[in-house]
Design an enzyme around this catalytic site. Structure first.
Site, PDB file in Angstrom:
ATOM      1  N   ASP A   1      67.290  38.980  47.617  1.00  0.00           N
ATOM      2  CA  ASP A   1      66.759  37.848  48.387  1.00  0.00           C
ATOM      3  C   ASP A   1      66.150  38.451  49.648  1.00  0.00           C
ATOM      4  OD1 ASP A   1      66.387  35.810  50.201  1.00  0.00           O
ATOM      5  OD2 ASP A   1      68.268  34.795  49.754  1.00  0.00           O
TER       6      ASP A   1
ATOM      7  N   THR B   1      61.716  33.376  50.977  1.00  0.00           N
ATOM      8  CA  THR B   1      61.024  32.255  51.593  1.00  0.00           C
ATOM      9  C   THR B   1      59.674  32.788  52.030  1.00  0.00           C
ATOM     10  OG1 THR B   1      62.095  32.772  53.687  1.00  0.00           O
ATOM     11  CG2 THR B   1      63.046  30.970  52.407  1.00  0.00           C
TER      12      THR B   1
ATOM     13  N   GLU C   1      53.058  18.513  37.646  1.00  0.00           N
ATOM     14  CA  GLU C   1      54.176  19.152  36.951  1.00  0.00           C
ATOM     15  C   GLU C   1      53.668  20.114  35.885  1.00  0.00           C
ATOM     16  OE1 GLU C   1      54.177  16.045  37.914  1.00  0.00           O
ATOM     17  OE2 GLU C   1      56.199  15.228  38.149  1.00  0.00           O
TER      18      GLU C   1
ATOM     19  N   TYR D   1      49.951  15.073  41.913  1.00  0.00           N
ATOM     20  CA  TYR D   1      51.070  15.487  41.061  1.00  0.00           C
ATOM     21  C   TYR D   1      50.581  16.507  40.051  1.00  0.00           C
ATOM     22  CZ  TYR D   1      55.332  12.913  42.080  1.00  0.00           C
ATOM     23  OH  TYR D   1      56.486  12.479  42.641  1.00  0.00           O
TER      24      TYR D   1
END
Ligand code: DSN
Length: 414
Positions: free
Chosen positions: A196, A222, A53, A51
């Protein structure tokens, strides 16, 4: 694979079958590609356990020193590839990247000018079925009869609707985009600009298509299409939007970043920085041009008049009296995978539209070139024109398997 076959034979079995499908078929969905084994290794690594964050140097959890190295490498390589001032590599995919940008730059009710879905736009660009369309006011522009973005019309719409954001970059549009002209319209009405580039990021990174990153306020992508990385998203922006974008991604919208995925993005960006990637991107376009010529010669109606990038949108209904769904299903049976697609102002439904969309990134990764494209176009035409003929589909499937065997993929990987 060492452990999965005994630990979980069901999942192993499904992976094995999917591998054979990828190896034996012709993958022509323009948003798909085959990542390198190095990308796969990073993706399957122990980084999935952590993790983290926050952002490099500023995390909420301990033990992030190596994770920071990974994420910073991904950021630095992306900056180098696209000439970006600021990069956020945490978006889980394209839709969350776009949503984070809307949340960063807009207030509920603000107007966004985006391309109509049937003209090549994307669902996340404000299609009425999305939640974003309930929050923001999306107004849609279209292409003209020649298949170009009608800049005069776009300007008129911008003057009329006074958008906060003008959105370009598409998932079924095959032409180049004039970013400076769109930025000029945005400047005239005081709008922000967003591109995009999900479909064409690899072509842009290789210098094979115009790059909006130095011009536009924000660019999303992406990482798994022409860029040939793992499934994921990314946001690039001007430094002045950096804080808002980072806050919108985390803590605004997402939780812990997927660092195994970010590592795989970094590996893919490293690959895209190499000279071989430029050769690859050039060949994607050359291959698409051969398909364009072959389909045109066989009397197909090519939407937007042809292609400048990696994909083609073809109206099979007008051309051959076959629906997009019939063409997709018949080609699937012959081992050729593509997708049915709406054509501009399609009179048919999205579930059985008039068109098919296909492209060359995955086939080019396998090493296929102009000669193979000619053969494949001929096979596609035979299947579409005889979509109910089981014998023809079976014959072509055999030929597809013979061809794909000459272009090995993931040999010995399993
Ligand atoms: N699903 C992707 C595509 O095929 O274009 C974009 O969302």
């Amino acid at each position: 694979m060492k452990f999965l076959p005994t630990a979980d034979p069901d999942i192993y079995g499904a992976i094995k079958k999917e591998l054979a499908r990828q190896q034996q078929g012709l993958e022509m969905i323009p948003s798909e590609n085959f990542v390198s084994l190095a990308v796969l290794e990073a993706l399957g690594s122990i980084l999935t356990n952590k993790y983290s964050e926050g952002y490099p140097g500023n995390r909420y959890y301990g033990g992030c020193q190596y994770i920071d190295d990974v994420e910073q490498l991904a950021i630095d390589r992306a900056k180098q590839l696209f000439g970006a001032e600021h990069v956020n590599v945490q978006p889980l995919s394209g839709a969350p990247a776009n949503i984070a940008v809307y949340f960063a730059l807009l207030q509920p009710g603000d107007t966004v000018l985006g391309m109509d879905l049937s003209h090549g736009g994307h669902l996340t660009h404000g299609h009425p079925v999305t939640y974003m369309a309930k929050i923001f006011n999306f107004v849609r522009y279209k292409t003209n009869a020649q298949g170009n973005i009608d800049l005069d019309n776009l300007r008129q719409m911008a003057l009329e609707h006074q958008p906060k954001l003008i959105l370009v970059g598409y998932s079924a549009y095959s032409r180049e985009i004039d970013y400076p002209a769109i930025q000029k319209i945005a400047d005239e009405v005081g709008a922000l600009t967003m591109a995009d580039i999900a479909h064409i990021a690899g072509l842009i990174a290789a210098g094979e298509m115009n790059n909006p990153v130095p011009i536009f306020d924000v660019v999303t992508t992406t990482t798994h299409k022409t860029l040939r990385g793992p499934r994921g998203g990314m946001i690039m922006c001007k430094q002045k939007h950096a804080k808002a974008i980072d806050k919108a991604v985390f803590p605004g919208f997402q939780g812990g970043p997927h660092e195994h995925n970010i590592a795989a993005k970094a590996v893919a960006f490293g690959e895209a920085l190499k000279p071989e990637f430029k050769t690859y991107a050039k060949q994607i376009k050359l291959n698409a041009k051969v398909l364009e010529a072959e389909f045109r010669a066989r009397g197909y109606h090519l939407c937007f008049g042809g292609t400048d990038n990696h994909l083609l949108l073809v109206d099979v209904m007008t051309s051959k009296g076959v629906t997009g769904k019939q063409a997709q299903n018949a080609l699937d049976e012959a081992g050729i995978t593509l997708n049915k697609n709406m054509i501009p102002d399609d009179p048919r439904s999205p579930m059985d539209p008039s068109g098919i969309r296909f492209g060359t990134p995955a086939l080019t990764t396998r090493g296929m070139k102009e000669a193979e494209m000619k053969t494949i176009a001929g096979w596609m035409d035979s299947v579409i024109s005889n979509h109910e003929n089981a014998e023809i589909k079976a014959q072509i499937k055999t030929q597809v398997m013979t061809l794909t065997a000459k272009f090995p993929l993931y040999q010995d990987w399993l």
